[in-house]
Design a protein around this motif. Sequence first.
Motif, short mmCIF file in Angstrom:
data_model
loop_
_atom_site.label_atom_id
_atom_site.label_comp_id
_atom_site.label_asym_id
_atom_site.label_seq_id
_atom_site.Cartn_x
_atom_site.Cartn_y
_atom_site.Cartn_z
N UNK A 36 1.04 -5.45 -40.46
CA UNK A 36 2.60 -5.95 -40.31
C UNK A 36 3.55 -4.63 -40.81
N UNK A 37 3.13 -4.09 -42.07
CA UNK A 37 3.79 -3.09 -42.39
C UNK A 37 3.89 -2.05 -41.34
N UNK A 38 2.68 -1.56 -40.86
CA UNK A 38 2.99 -0.55 -39.75
C UNK A 38 3.81 -0.82 -38.62
N UNK A 39 3.72 -2.25 -38.01
CA UNK A 39 4.61 -2.71 -37.02
C UNK A 39 6.01 -2.50 -37.45
N UNK A 49 10.49 -7.54 -46.62
CA UNK A 49 9.43 -7.97 -47.77
C UNK A 49 9.17 -9.62 -47.51
N UNK A 50 10.20 -10.28 -46.78
CA UNK A 50 10.10 -11.79 -46.76
C UNK A 50 8.94 -11.91 -45.52
N UNK A 51 9.06 -10.95 -44.59
CA UNK A 51 7.79 -11.12 -43.65
C UNK A 51 6.37 -10.92 -44.17
N UNK A 52 6.42 -9.94 -45.22
CA UNK A 52 5.04 -9.85 -45.88
C UNK A 52 4.59 -11.10 -46.66
N UNK A 53 5.63 -11.61 -47.26
CA UNK A 53 5.45 -12.78 -48.11
C UNK A 53 4.93 -14.01 -47.07
N UNK A 54 5.67 -13.94 -45.86
CA UNK A 54 5.32 -15.00 -45.01
C UNK A 54 3.78 -14.81 -44.33
#
Length: 291
Positions: A36-39, A49-54
Amino acid sequence: MDFFAQQRIRTRRSRLLYGLFFLIVLAHIAVALGVVWLLLTIFTGGIYYWALVLVVVWIIASFVAGSFVEYRRLRAGGRAIAQRVGAVRLFVDSSQDAWEHSQGVAQQHTAAKKVRFSDRQIAVRDERDFPPVYRRYYEIAQQLAIASGLDMPILYVLPDEQGINGFVAGRHSQDMVLVVTQGALDKLSDEALYGLIGHEYGHILHGDATFNLQLMVVLAGLQILYDWSDPISHNSNRLISDNRYAGSIDSSVSQSALMPQRSIDSHARRTEAQTAIIDAVSVAPAESSYH
């Protein structure tokens, strides 16, 4: 070899599986976060960061949900496992209900058969009424339970399985089951059957049956990812079958992946019988030429 020392080593290694399962969960989280970080970096130029938490919440929730669903399925303990593999219970019906059926308006009753067969159980009023092959199984299991100081487990048999095997499963003594294949009952001598059942009782004494059931619950959390990817694998198999080189692949391999286990076992037994016939035919001319 020091048997008990080796037993302690194996027990410690088995308990390490718990830790390994949770390390795998952490590995899934790390890989998902990296992807996800790479995309996000490539397509948005920034990190949300909310996407990483999800992602973390989604993965943890998946494992917890998968384990919880499996735990609900296994609430009956060993009986749930026995029913899942299609085992038939040996049941001694000690209820007060009469085994009889009515004949006409006069309500004249005649005694029913001593043994009742169904897809789920083989029921009798007294253990002596079991067919001889099952009575021997019941008596040996009962004798070994008394000798080992265990509560006798609930007895099951796999009637369609001709291999020699058995297993125990359960969370506690009230739902502990012993499952033995029909092949073991038909082919083993009394001494060998004592050995097989005694070996399974050893798993009960050392807590292996309960431990394995707990591992099944934990493993279900990992299995859910495979279940989600299963449609993808089916689509991949369909694409491979359309390839012009797919003709060189044995079609039985792709078909067996979609067959239920009972069908696979039946096919294996048929193949074994055919092989025995071929061997007999091929040996006969060799013997005649020798003479």
